[in-house]
Design a protein around this motif. Structure first.
Motif, PDB file in Angstrom:
ATOM      1  N   VAL A 113     -52.356  67.236  28.380  1.00  0.00           N
ATOM      2  CA  VAL A 113     -53.392  67.216  29.403  1.00  0.00           C
ATOM      3  C   VAL A 113     -54.433  66.137  29.134  1.00  0.00           C
ATOM      4  CG1 VAL A 113     -55.162  68.584  30.563  1.00  0.00           C
ATOM      5  CG2 VAL A 113     -53.005  69.650  29.927  1.00  0.00           C
ATOM      6  N   ALA A 114     -54.807  65.951  27.894  1.00  0.00           N
ATOM      7  CA  ALA A 114     -55.805  64.935  27.558  1.00  0.00           C
ATOM      8  C   ALA A 114     -55.315  63.539  27.941  1.00  0.00           C
ATOM      9  CB  ALA A 114     -56.141  64.993  26.078  1.00  0.00           C
ATOM     10  N   ARG A 163     -61.361  63.961  43.897  1.00  0.00           N
ATOM     11  CA  ARG A 163     -61.774  65.246  43.300  1.00  0.00           C
ATOM     12  C   ARG A 163     -61.479  66.403  44.244  1.00  0.00           C
ATOM     13  NH1 ARG A 163     -66.498  62.268  42.047  1.00  0.00           N
ATOM     14  NH2 ARG A 163     -66.442  61.597  39.898  1.00  0.00           N
ATOM     15  N   ILE A 188     -50.072  68.191  35.053  1.00  0.00           N
ATOM     16  CA  ILE A 188     -50.817  69.047  34.126  1.00  0.00           C
ATOM     17  C   ILE A 188     -50.340  70.492  34.169  1.00  0.00           C
ATOM     18  CG2 ILE A 188     -52.882  67.594  34.120  1.00  0.00           C
ATOM     19  CD1 ILE A 188     -54.241  69.697  35.878  1.00  0.00           C
ATOM     20  N   ILE A 217     -53.028  62.803  30.207  1.00  0.00           N
ATOM     21  CA  ILE A 217     -52.918  62.730  31.668  1.00  0.00           C
ATOM     22  C   ILE A 217     -54.296  62.512  32.289  1.00  0.00           C
ATOM     23  CG2 ILE A 217     -52.271  64.012  33.740  1.00  0.00           C
ATOM     24  CD1 ILE A 217     -50.152  65.440  31.930  1.00  0.00           C
ATOM     25  N   LYS A 218     -55.294  63.223  31.790  1.00  0.00           N
ATOM     26  CA  LYS A 218     -56.656  63.054  32.297  1.00  0.00           C
ATOM     27  C   LYS A 218     -57.175  61.649  32.016  1.00  0.00           C
ATOM     28  CE  LYS A 218     -58.259  67.817  32.194  1.00  0.00           C
ATOM     29  NZ  LYS A 218     -59.239  68.759  31.641  1.00  0.00           N
ATOM     30  N   TYR A 219     -56.891  61.135  30.844  1.00  0.00           N
ATOM     31  CA  TYR A 219     -57.319  59.778  30.493  1.00  0.00           C
ATOM     32  C   TYR A 219     -56.689  58.749  31.415  1.00  0.00           C
ATOM     33  CZ  TYR A 219     -57.824  55.411  27.949  1.00  0.00           C
ATOM     34  OH  TYR A 219     -58.113  54.110  27.626  1.00  0.00           O
ATOM     35  N   GLU A 220     -55.394  58.893  31.670  1.00  0.00           N
ATOM     36  CA  GLU A 220     -54.704  57.952  32.551  1.00  0.00           C
ATOM     37  C   GLU A 220     -55.280  57.989  33.962  1.00  0.00           C
ATOM     38  OE1 GLU A 220     -50.645  59.130  32.076  1.00  0.00           O
ATOM     39  OE2 GLU A 220     -50.426  58.029  30.188  1.00  0.00           O
ATOM     40  N   LEU A 221     -55.597  59.183  34.445  1.00  0.00           N
ATOM     41  CA  LEU A 221     -56.197  59.291  35.775  1.00  0.00           C
ATOM     42  C   LEU A 221     -57.585  58.664  35.795  1.00  0.00           C
ATOM     43  CD1 LEU A 221     -56.012  60.334  38.681  1.00  0.00           C
ATOM     44  CD2 LEU A 221     -57.114  62.413  37.883  1.00  0.00           C
ATOM     45  N   ALA A 222     -58.347  58.855  34.737  1.00  0.00           N
ATOM     46  CA  ALA A 222     -59.685  58.263  34.660  1.00  0.00           C
ATOM     47  C   ALA A 222     -59.601  56.742  34.682  1.00  0.00           C
ATOM     48  CB  ALA A 222     -60.405  58.743  33.408  1.00  0.00           C
ATOM     49  N   ILE A 258     -57.731  67.037  44.368  1.00  0.00           N
ATOM     50  CA  ILE A 258     -57.267  67.697  43.145  1.00  0.00           C
ATOM     51  C   ILE A 258     -57.618  69.180  43.191  1.00  0.00           C
ATOM     52  CG2 ILE A 258     -57.642  67.881  40.645  1.00  0.00           C
ATOM     53  CD1 ILE A 258     -57.813  64.790  40.625  1.00  0.00           C
ATOM     54  N   TYR A 296     -50.946  64.295  39.745  1.00  0.00           N
ATOM     55  CA  TYR A 296     -51.797  64.698  38.623  1.00  0.00           C
ATOM     56  C   TYR A 296     -51.688  66.201  38.379  1.00  0.00           C
ATOM     57  CZ  TYR A 296     -56.112  65.943  36.203  1.00  0.00           C
ATOM     58  OH  TYR A 296     -57.023  66.476  35.329  1.00  0.00           O
TER      59      TYR A 296
END
Length: 54
Positions: free
Chosen positions: A20-21, A43, A13, A23-28, A46, A9
């Motif tokens: 970034v949006a 967390r 990024i 990538i963050k969505y996929e991680l969520a 990261i 992750y």
């Protein structure tokens, strides 16, 4: 497993022209199936990788 997810992750990024949006969505989405304890550990990992990769 969580360590690899966190590292991947952060490296994604940090790349130039990263979406970034997305990538963050996929991680969520991945994190939804984790327990609360696993999410907290993710967390922390990261944060660790963000501090180490600058």
């Amino acid at each position: 497993m969580l360590d690899k997810i966190a590292y991947d992750y952060v490296t994604e990024i940090k790349t130039r022209s990263a979406n970034v949006a997305k990538i963050k969505y996929e991680l969520a989405e991945k994190a939804k199936k984790f327990t609360d304890e696993e999410r907290e550990k993710l967390r922390e990992l990261i944060q660790k990788w963000l501090e180490n990769i600058k």
